[in-house]
Design an enzyme around this catalytic site. Structure first.
Site, short mmCIF file in Angstrom:
data_model
loop_
_atom_site.label_atom_id
_atom_site.label_comp_id
_atom_site.label_asym_id
_atom_site.label_seq_id
_atom_site.Cartn_x
_atom_site.Cartn_y
_atom_site.Cartn_z
N HIS A 70 -32.55 45.29 -6.65
CA HIS A 70 -32.86 46.38 -5.74
C HIS A 70 -32.30 47.69 -6.30
O HIS A 70 -31.11 47.77 -6.64
CB HIS A 70 -32.24 46.14 -4.37
CG HIS A 70 -32.95 45.11 -3.54
ND1 HIS A 70 -33.26 43.86 -4.01
CD2 HIS A 70 -33.38 45.15 -2.25
CE1 HIS A 70 -33.86 43.17 -3.04
NE2 HIS A 70 -33.95 43.94 -1.97
N ASP A 87 -40.82 42.89 2.53
CA ASP A 87 -39.36 43.07 2.60
C ASP A 87 -38.72 42.22 3.69
O ASP A 87 -38.37 41.06 3.45
CB ASP A 87 -39.05 44.56 2.77
CG ASP A 87 -37.64 44.93 2.33
OD1 ASP A 87 -36.91 44.04 1.83
OD2 ASP A 87 -37.26 46.10 2.48
N ASP A 88 -38.54 42.76 4.88
CA ASP A 88 -38.02 42.02 6.04
C ASP A 88 -39.01 42.26 7.18
O ASP A 88 -38.77 43.09 8.07
CB ASP A 88 -36.63 42.55 6.43
CG ASP A 88 -35.62 42.42 5.30
OD1 ASP A 88 -35.19 41.29 5.04
OD2 ASP A 88 -35.29 43.45 4.68
N HIS A 134 -41.35 40.15 -2.91
CA HIS A 134 -40.14 40.77 -2.36
C HIS A 134 -40.08 40.53 -0.86
O HIS A 134 -40.61 41.31 -0.06
CB HIS A 134 -40.15 42.28 -2.66
CG HIS A 134 -38.90 43.00 -2.31
ND1 HIS A 134 -38.09 43.62 -3.25
CD2 HIS A 134 -38.30 43.24 -1.11
CE1 HIS A 134 -37.07 44.19 -2.65
NE2 HIS A 134 -37.17 43.98 -1.35
N GLU A 181 -34.01 52.71 -3.56
CA GLU A 181 -34.43 52.67 -2.15
C GLU A 181 -33.58 53.70 -1.40
O GLU A 181 -33.97 54.85 -1.27
CB GLU A 181 -34.23 51.27 -1.58
CG GLU A 181 -34.68 51.12 -0.13
CD GLU A 181 -34.28 49.79 0.48
OE1 GLU A 181 -34.82 49.48 1.56
OE2 GLU A 181 -33.43 49.08 -0.07
N HIS A 233 -37.05 38.80 1.93
CA HIS A 233 -35.80 38.10 2.22
C HIS A 233 -36.08 37.05 3.29
O HIS A 233 -36.53 37.39 4.39
CB HIS A 233 -34.75 39.09 2.72
CG HIS A 233 -34.46 40.19 1.75
ND1 HIS A 233 -33.41 40.14 0.86
CD2 HIS A 233 -35.11 41.36 1.51
CE1 HIS A 233 -33.40 41.24 0.13
NE2 HIS A 233 -34.43 42.00 0.50
#
Length: 328
Positions: free
Chosen positions: A186, A267-268, A8, A189, A10
């Protein structure tokens, strides 16, 4: 060094501020609205998305994306990662003036370079952006299903989880599933446990991005454990976005103890001041996991990866023979 795997992340969100600033200099753009003192600047999820989109717009060519993918993946490999999946967004590529085909080709070139240099295996998951609407997500699914690229092995949906109903996107996921792509989405969250239940009911994903808000419903947690959907957990991201006040409040240990299949992901990473290696270190420090536990998380990720079975066997064999795994 514990061998790691990531499901996961991006790819646009993996761009370090220094790289984005070099891109800005290349194109004569100003980054002062979203980068200050070498860090991304945002204060809530909406401003995070704005900063993300502004930075993403500075990747405008195949080589830009090749460099981004190579830089991120070789960094992961240096930290001990064997495998990574990256979320790729054709919508961001179009906004930057790049065709989806050129976008995928650039990323694939970066993946190939990282594999040659560092030995890391990687795949791409095309994502639709939820807040752009059901038609846009379906278009992304059709692209993923029809592109025929061997490194595109999955389809998912990201963006603002508060937009639309999960049922609105069911057709997009059906298109991807019919094409043999792995399915992730997703949920759980920003929105509560009901978004996870809706994902299971309407999309039936193999994996759920985040999914941690499921902890709010014990029956749902039992369902996830029974059905075996893998949770792509991102604790550092969750704390950075104030979904949980600190790691002591994070439900990762409770979900794991309830029998849910969990993994660790970044994630990011630079937006949330983290990395995959930091996520593993945080799990050791705050969740009490030892090396054998962390290796088990990597094994779960490889078992859930959207790869062909021959590649999965090779990755699991590498995990089994890695020094840290053998010691564990």
């Amino acid at each position: 060094m514990v061998p790691m795997a990531e499901l996961h992340c991006h790819i646009e969100g993996a761009a370090q501020p220094a790289l984005v600033e070099r891109q800005a200099a290349k194109y004569g753009a100003d980054t002062s609205a979203f980068i200050r003192d070498g860090r991304y600047v945002w204060h809530d999820f909406t401003s995070f998305l704005a900063a993300y989109d502004a930075a993403s717009a500075l990747f405008r060519s195949e080589e830009d994306y090749a460099a981004l993918a190579e830089t991120y993946l070789t960094g992961l490999a240096r930290d001990g990662a064997l495998y990574a999946e990256i979320f790729v967004s054709p919508d961001h590529a179009r906004e930057a003036g790049l065709t989806p085909q050129a976008y995928l080709a650039g990323l694939a070139a970066g993946i190939a370079r990282a594999r040659a240099v560092a030995g890391i295996e990687a795949r791409m998951i095309v994502i639709g952006v939820r807040h752009l609407g059901a038609a846009a997500v379906e278009a992304a699914a059709r692209l993923a299903a029809g592109c025929g690229h061997p490194l595109v092995t999955g389809f998912g949906m990201a963006g603002d989880e508060r937009a639309g109903r999960m049922a609105d996107f069911a057709r997009a996921f059906a298109i991807a599933r019919e094409a043999g792509l792995g399915i992730t989405v997703h949920a759980g969250e920003l929105a509560g446990w009901q978004s996870v239940a809706d994902a299971l009911d309407h999309v039936a994903p193999a994996r759920i991005g985040h999914g941690v808000r499921a902890i709010e419903n014990p029956d749902l947690v039992r369902r996830i454990a029974a059905e075996g959907a893998v949770l792509e957990c991102c604790p550092g991201s969750n704390v950075a976005l104030s979904i949980y006040p600190d790691f002591a409040a994070h439900p990762f240990p409770a979900l794991r103890e309830a029998g849910c299949r969990v993994t660790l992901n970044a994630d990011d990473p630079p937006y949330f001041w983290t990395s995959l290696a930091r996520e593993y270190a945080l799990a050791e420090r705050h969740f009490g996991l030892g090396p054998a536990d962390l290796i088990a998380l990597t094994r779960t990720a490889l078992e859930a990866a959207f790869v062909d079975e021959a590649t999965r066997r090779r990755l699991l064999a590498r995990l089994a023979t890695a020094p840290a795994a053998a010691a564990g």
